[in-house]
Design a protein around this motif. Structure first.
Motif, PDB file in Angstrom:
ATOM      1  N   LEU A  79      -7.594  38.770  48.330  1.00 31.32           N
ATOM      2  CA  LEU A  79      -6.540  37.817  47.991  1.00 31.32           C
ATOM      3  C   LEU A  79      -5.165  38.379  48.332  1.00 31.32           C
ATOM      4  CD1 LEU A  79      -7.845  36.459  44.550  1.00 31.32           C
ATOM      5  CD2 LEU A  79      -7.911  35.317  46.785  1.00 31.32           C
ATOM      6  N   GLU A  80      -5.018  39.704  48.256  1.00 29.58           N
ATOM      7  CA  GLU A  80      -3.735  40.325  48.612  1.00 29.58           C
ATOM      8  C   GLU A  80      -3.442  40.198  50.100  1.00 29.58           C
ATOM      9  OE1 GLU A  80      -6.049  41.747  46.725  1.00 29.58           O
ATOM     10  OE2 GLU A  80      -5.007  41.562  44.800  1.00 29.58           O
ATOM     11  N   ASP A  81      -4.487  39.978  50.907  1.00 25.50           N
ATOM     12  CA  ASP A  81      -4.310  39.840  52.350  1.00 25.50           C
ATOM     13  C   ASP A  81      -3.968  38.414  52.757  1.00 25.50           C
ATOM     14  OD1 ASP A  81      -5.062  42.522  52.728  1.00 25.50           O
ATOM     15  OD2 ASP A  81      -7.187  41.974  52.702  1.00 25.50           O
ATOM     16  N   LEU A  82      -3.923  37.480  51.801  1.00 22.90           N
ATOM     17  CA  LEU A  82      -3.753  36.063  52.105  1.00 22.90           C
ATOM     18  C   LEU A  82      -2.452  35.534  51.530  1.00 22.90           C
ATOM     19  CD1 LEU A  82      -7.377  34.828  51.274  1.00 22.90           C
ATOM     20  CD2 LEU A  82      -6.441  35.399  53.509  1.00 22.90           C
ATOM     21  N   ASP A  92      10.268  35.916  56.878  1.00 20.84           N
ATOM     22  CA  ASP A  92      11.197  35.331  55.910  1.00 20.84           C
ATOM     23  C   ASP A  92      10.835  35.673  54.471  1.00 20.84           C
ATOM     24  OD1 ASP A  92      12.815  34.282  57.777  1.00 20.84           O
ATOM     25  OD2 ASP A  92      12.288  32.184  57.470  1.00 20.84           O
ATOM     26  N   ASN A  93       9.541  35.511  54.125  1.00 15.25           N
ATOM     27  CA  ASN A  93       9.161  35.708  52.725  1.00 15.25           C
ATOM     28  C   ASN A  93       8.243  36.900  52.496  1.00 15.25           C
ATOM     29  OD1 ASN A  93       6.603  34.831  53.571  1.00 15.25           O
ATOM     30  ND2 ASN A  93       7.021  32.712  52.980  1.00 15.25           N
ATOM     31  N   GLY A  94       7.862  37.598  53.575  1.00 15.86           N
ATOM     32  CA  GLY A  94       7.029  38.779  53.442  1.00 15.86           C
ATOM     33  C   GLY A  94       5.571  38.502  53.161  1.00 15.86           C
ATOM     34  N   GLU A  95       5.169  37.234  53.118  1.00 14.27           N
ATOM     35  CA  GLU A  95       3.778  36.918  52.833  1.00 14.27           C
ATOM     36  C   GLU A  95       2.911  37.125  54.078  1.00 14.27           C
ATOM     37  OE1 GLU A  95       2.726  33.308  50.968  1.00 14.27           O
ATOM     38  OE2 GLU A  95       3.483  33.985  49.030  1.00 14.27           O
ATOM     39  N   PRO A  96       1.651  37.521  53.890  1.00 10.28           N
ATOM     40  CA  PRO A  96       0.757  37.693  55.038  1.00 10.28           C
ATOM     41  C   PRO A  96       0.447  36.359  55.701  1.00 10.28           C
ATOM     42  CG  PRO A  96      -0.439  37.968  52.975  1.00 10.28           C
ATOM     43  CD  PRO A  96       1.003  37.860  52.615  1.00 10.28           C
ATOM     44  N   LEU A  97       0.009  36.421  56.954  1.00  9.04           N
ATOM     45  CA  LEU A  97      -0.371  35.233  57.703  1.00  9.04           C
ATOM     46  C   LEU A  97      -1.872  35.000  57.556  1.00  9.04           C
ATOM     47  CD1 LEU A  97       1.690  35.797  60.983  1.00  9.04           C
ATOM     48  CD2 LEU A  97       2.275  34.330  59.040  1.00  9.04           C
ATOM     49  N   ALA A  98      -2.241  33.747  57.339  1.00 10.90           N
ATOM     50  CA  ALA A  98      -3.632  33.417  57.042  1.00 10.90           C
ATOM     51  C   ALA A  98      -4.562  33.654  58.222  1.00 10.90           C
ATOM     52  CB  ALA A  98      -3.736  31.957  56.594  1.00 10.90           C
ATOM     53  N   GLY A 112     -10.478  31.291  51.732  1.00 15.30           N
ATOM     54  CA  GLY A 112     -10.750  32.171  50.622  1.00 15.30           C
ATOM     55  C   GLY A 112     -10.995  33.601  51.061  1.00 15.30           C
ATOM     56  N   ALA A 113     -11.045  34.492  50.090  1.00 12.35           N
ATOM     57  CA  ALA A 113     -11.327  35.900  50.356  1.00 12.35           C
ATOM     58  C   ALA A 113     -12.799  36.074  50.719  1.00 12.35           C
ATOM     59  CB  ALA A 113     -10.987  36.739  49.138  1.00 12.35           C
ATOM     60  N   THR A 114     -13.096  37.121  51.506  1.00 10.11           N
ATOM     61  CA  THR A 114     -14.477  37.416  51.901  1.00 10.11           C
ATOM     62  C   THR A 114     -14.722  38.912  51.770  1.00 10.11           C
ATOM     63  OG1 THR A 114     -13.768  37.586  54.222  1.00 10.11           O
ATOM     64  CG2 THR A 114     -14.698  35.484  53.512  1.00 10.11           C
ATOM     65  N   PRO A 115     -15.920  39.325  51.349  1.00  7.82           N
ATOM     66  CA  PRO A 115     -16.233  40.759  51.250  1.00  7.82           C
ATOM     67  C   PRO A 115     -16.530  41.350  52.626  1.00  7.82           C
ATOM     68  CG  PRO A 115     -18.120  39.449  50.575  1.00  7.82           C
ATOM     69  CD  PRO A 115     -17.007  38.479  50.826  1.00  7.82           C
ATOM     70  N   SER A 116     -16.551  42.674  52.703  1.00  8.87           N
ATOM     71  CA  SER A 116     -16.903  43.346  53.946  1.00  8.87           C
ATOM     72  C   SER A 116     -18.399  43.222  54.198  1.00  8.87           C
ATOM     73  CB  SER A 116     -16.502  44.818  53.897  1.00  8.87           C
ATOM     74  OG  SER A 116     -17.253  45.490  52.903  1.00  8.87           O
ATOM     75  N   PHE A 117     -18.799  43.429  55.448  1.00  5.43           N
ATOM     76  CA  PHE A 117     -20.222  43.383  55.773  1.00  5.43           C
ATOM     77  C   PHE A 117     -20.502  44.213  57.016  1.00  5.43           C
ATOM     78  CE2 PHE A 117     -18.233  39.658  57.726  1.00  5.43           C
ATOM     79  CZ  PHE A 117     -18.685  39.700  59.040  1.00  5.43           C
ATOM     80  N   ASN A 118     -21.774  44.565  57.182  1.00  3.05           N
ATOM     81  CA  ASN A 118     -22.252  45.315  58.345  1.00  3.05           C
ATOM     82  C   ASN A 118     -23.298  44.490  59.077  1.00  3.05           C
ATOM     83  OD1 ASN A 118     -21.332  48.412  58.220  1.00  3.05           O
ATOM     84  ND2 ASN A 118     -21.603  47.631  56.140  1.00  3.05           N
TER      85      ASN A 118
END
Length: 720
Positions: free
Chosen positions: A639-642, A599-605, A649-655
């Motif tokens: 934040l663009e993914d949320l 409906d609104n094009g927003e990503p799913l959490a 909240g946003a999280t950084p990548s990790f290995n």
């Protein structure tokens, strides 16, 4: 979808060019594999269709974890069991053993159906954006796990629009070797970070030829661990005790009755706030928690290879999860009460399932028709006289059931077709509200094997999820007694939870294409390469989410209600592979996924970050020594993914890098050493608010012994 298709095809080409892949699933145990001839990657599963088939042959996204995988994973928590598995993530915060499973961006309220020995796990203890569908399980009890991703698994029961996870606990056959009358297995383990300790003891006995008895238990103690920065994470310690008993009877040839009882108990302190300067904020509520999870199942199965008309499976079960909590710290409030105030969350689930498969030839077509049905009933009884725990988690009852018929046909060796239809119905009652619904859900799959080494398949399947008690009945002012808005029930607070008796069930409509690859004798005689890849798009109609509306003069929402949004779309690419040559093994996995509110094009959490995982291992010293290294990369969640109103909240990548060393001087002794988070990475997983553990070294010893059956033509005389 076009962007995802292109990235998926590119990733698939790259992976196939590399030639090796990630989870060395079902690779032979160190001492058991005498050479390439003993390699066994082709484990049997019934997860996809309720009929036995090799996992690599299933026309679905199926992953399996077997006993040797569990040994190398050395799991302390449920999330460790799924390390690197495509499309599957376990959310398990560091301060609680409570676990929730996310498959392909779907989680909570039964969207992923979780079974332990056939008993459904439906516990919910909802707080601020967490606990909306969880379970408690000790990984030391596990023998194997089967995972099916997508609503293609709707034959397992209502609700599984995301998928199914079926756990099987240890049994007599896991302890007693063929020809033995009894056996005992003991394990001890010690870990550096905390520290932590684990012990288990299991025993089994075979009484005659037709009775097996199994019993045992585990104890695990984890002190607060250090994260990758070396900072102590408060509240990350816990203690768990389990007990398990099984009795298996074979009253006649091909008939089996099994009775199982499992008792799980955990003590821990939990809270729902991020740390500030390494400490729990003084105002944050902390609860001393005790969980009791009890399960009883009884099953009756009949399977005779000479009987083409009856292949029967059935079970009944009862599961109770009771969580007792006492507030031990935090500011007094109308939401959480005062220090010393108790609250209790309890759910009782009773249910059954039964199905029968008939097989017959029709010309040159092999047919298998499975007919079955299932039902479960939830009774929620929560008590919180001092806070809002009962408001978040209203009391009520829900009955959900259905029936299905599935037809599976094989023509020669190159064509397979599966058609199924399921009927679902439900009713829900509580707080003067009553609602119900019903629906038919179809499934069709077609697979083609033009050459022995490749199968291509396509599937369209629908699934149906009835609204949960919490989604339908949650009500009341929150926080209460603050006169900003007035609620329909006469209470007042900052905002109102509004029940929704008109909430419609969710319907998942999944289209999927996949390929299964099988190669033997590639580099050396007897080696094996297996891979499964798929592209999927799951359109969920009437997707249910918590929605705020009626803006106040203060710029806040006056009301919150679970509502149906028009459509959620989830799509992705998954790849899973493994190679085993006896002396060495390897694997590679990848997941690419996204999801949006159409409906609104927003990503799913709830869409999880993309991941890549790999495994490399060797066996030496006549296969007595096994060394493996596992690596997993998890992408950042920006934040663009949320969505704009995301609770996370946003999280950084990790290995993450884990290493395992196992030495098995005999078939009855295994010494192991594992290192988790070898790089001492500082990271916090998405949807979790506490950092995970830093580098952890664990050592373990497993010993098994038993007595052989002494065969005699006639009993020996007692006296001579």
């Amino acid at each position: 979808m076009s962007r995802l298709l292109l990235s998926g095809v590119a990733a698939s080409a790259l992976l196939l060019a590399g030639g090796t892949g990630a989870r060395a699933q079902s690779a032979a145990p160190a001492a058991a594999a005498a050479g390439p001839d003993d390699i066994s990657l082709d484990t049997i599963t019934v997860a996809a269709t309720l009929t036995e088939e090799r996992a690599i042959d299933t026309l679905a996204a199926v992953s399996v974890v077997r006993a040797d995988d569990l040994q190398q994973l050395s799991p302390d928590r449920v999330q460790d069991v799924f390390f690197g598995m495509p499309g599957t993530t376990v959310i398990q915060n560091g301060n609680s053993p409570q676990a929730s499973i996310n498959i392909r961006g779907l989680q909570d309220f039964g969207r992923v159906a979780v079974f332990v020995d056939g008993a459904r796990q439906n516990f919910t203890q909802l707080g601020h954006g967490s606990g909306a569908g969880s379970f408690f399980l000790e990984p030391g009890l596990l023998s194997d796990v089967d995972v099916v991703r997508g609503p293609v698994s709707n034959i397992y029961g209502s609700g599984a629009i995301g998928g199914v996870v079926a756990f099987r606990t240890k049994d007599a056959a896991d302890i007693i070797k063929p020809g033995q009358a009894w056996g005992v297995e003991g394990t001890g383990e010690f870990g550096s970070n905390g520290p932590m300790g684990y012990g288990s003891l299991f025993g089994a006995a075979r009484v005659g030829q037709n009775v097996d008895l199994f019993f045992g238990g585990t104890y695990r103690a984890q002190a607060d661990y250090d994260d990758g920065n070396g900072d102590l994470v408060p509240g990350s310690g816990y203690d768990t005790w389990t007990g398990i008993a099984k009795a298996t009877f074979r009253p006649a040839d091909f008939h089996e009755v099994k009775i199982t009882g499992i008792n799980y108990n955990a003590d821990y302190t939990t809270y729902n706030a991020a740390l500030v300067n390494g400490e729990v904020p003084a105002s944050s509520t902390q609860y001393g928690s005790t969980v009791l999870n009890q399960t009883v199942t009884a099953s009756y199965n009949y399977s005779n290879p000479d009987d083409m008309w009856f292949d029967w499976r059935s079970s009944v079960y009862w599961n109770r999860v009771k969580q007792d909590q006492v507030k031990v710290a935090g500011t007094p409030s109308s939401i959480t009460g005062s220090i010393g105030d108790p609250r209790t969350f309890t759910i009782d689930t009773v249910g059954f399932d039964a199905n029968n498969t008939s097989r017959f030839l029709l010309g040159s077509v092999k047919n298998a028709v499975t007919i079955g049905g299932d039902y479960f009933h939830d009774t929620v009884d929560n008590i919180d006289q001092y806070g809002f725990g009962e408001g978040y988690n209203p009391n009520g009852e829900r009955g959900v059931g259905g029936a299905f018929v599935q037809w599976k046909a094989n023509y020669s060796t190159w064509l397979e077709a599966i058609g199924a239809v399921r009927y679902d119905t439900y009713n829900l009652e509580g707080d003067g509200v009553s609602t119900d619904g019903q629906r038919f859900s179809p499934k069709i799959t077609l697979g083609v094997t033009p050459w022995q080494w490749v199968t291509v398949y396509g599937t369209y399947a629908e699934g149906y999820r009835a609204p949960a008690i919490t989604e339908t009945l949650v009500s009341g002012a929150h926080p209460p007694n603050i006169p900003l808005v007035f609620c329909p029930d006469g209470s007042y607070g900052v905002f109102c939870f509004v029940p929704n008796p008109n909430l419609r069930p969710e319907v998942g409509k999944n289209a999927e294409v996949g390929v299964n690859l099988r190669f033997d004798d590639i580099l050396v005689k007897g080696d094996k390469f297996r891979a499964k890849a798929n592209l999927y798009q799951n359109n969920v109609d009437d997707f249910i989410e918590l929605v705020g509306y009626n803006m106040t003069m203060y710029g806040t929402y006056a009301d919150y209600q679970y509502q149906n949004i028009a459509k959620a779309r989830l799509e992705g690419f998954e790849f899973e592979s493994n190679y085993d040559a006896g002396a060495w093994f390897a694997g590679f996995n990848a997941t690419v996924s996204n999801g949006e509110d159409v409906d609104n094009g927003e990503p799913l959490a709830n869409v999880m970050p993309n991941t890549v995982a790999a495994t490399l291992g060797v066996r030496t010293l006549e296969n007595k020594l096994t060394l493996s290294v596992r690596w997993q990369w998890v992408a950042a969640k920006t934040l663009e993914d949320l969505p704009s109103d995301s609770p996370y909240g946003a999280t950084p990548s990790f290995n993450l890098v884990n290493a395992y060393l196992g030495y098995q001087p005999s078939e009855n002794v295994l010494a192991s050493l594992s290192i988790e988070n070898l790089l001492n990475e500082q990271y916090t997983q998405y949807q979790q608010f506490l950092p995970s553990a830093g580098i952890t070294v664990k050592g373990g010893l497993k010993i098994r012994f038993g007595a052989d059956v002494i065969a005699a033509a006639t009993p020996a005389p007692i006296f001579k």
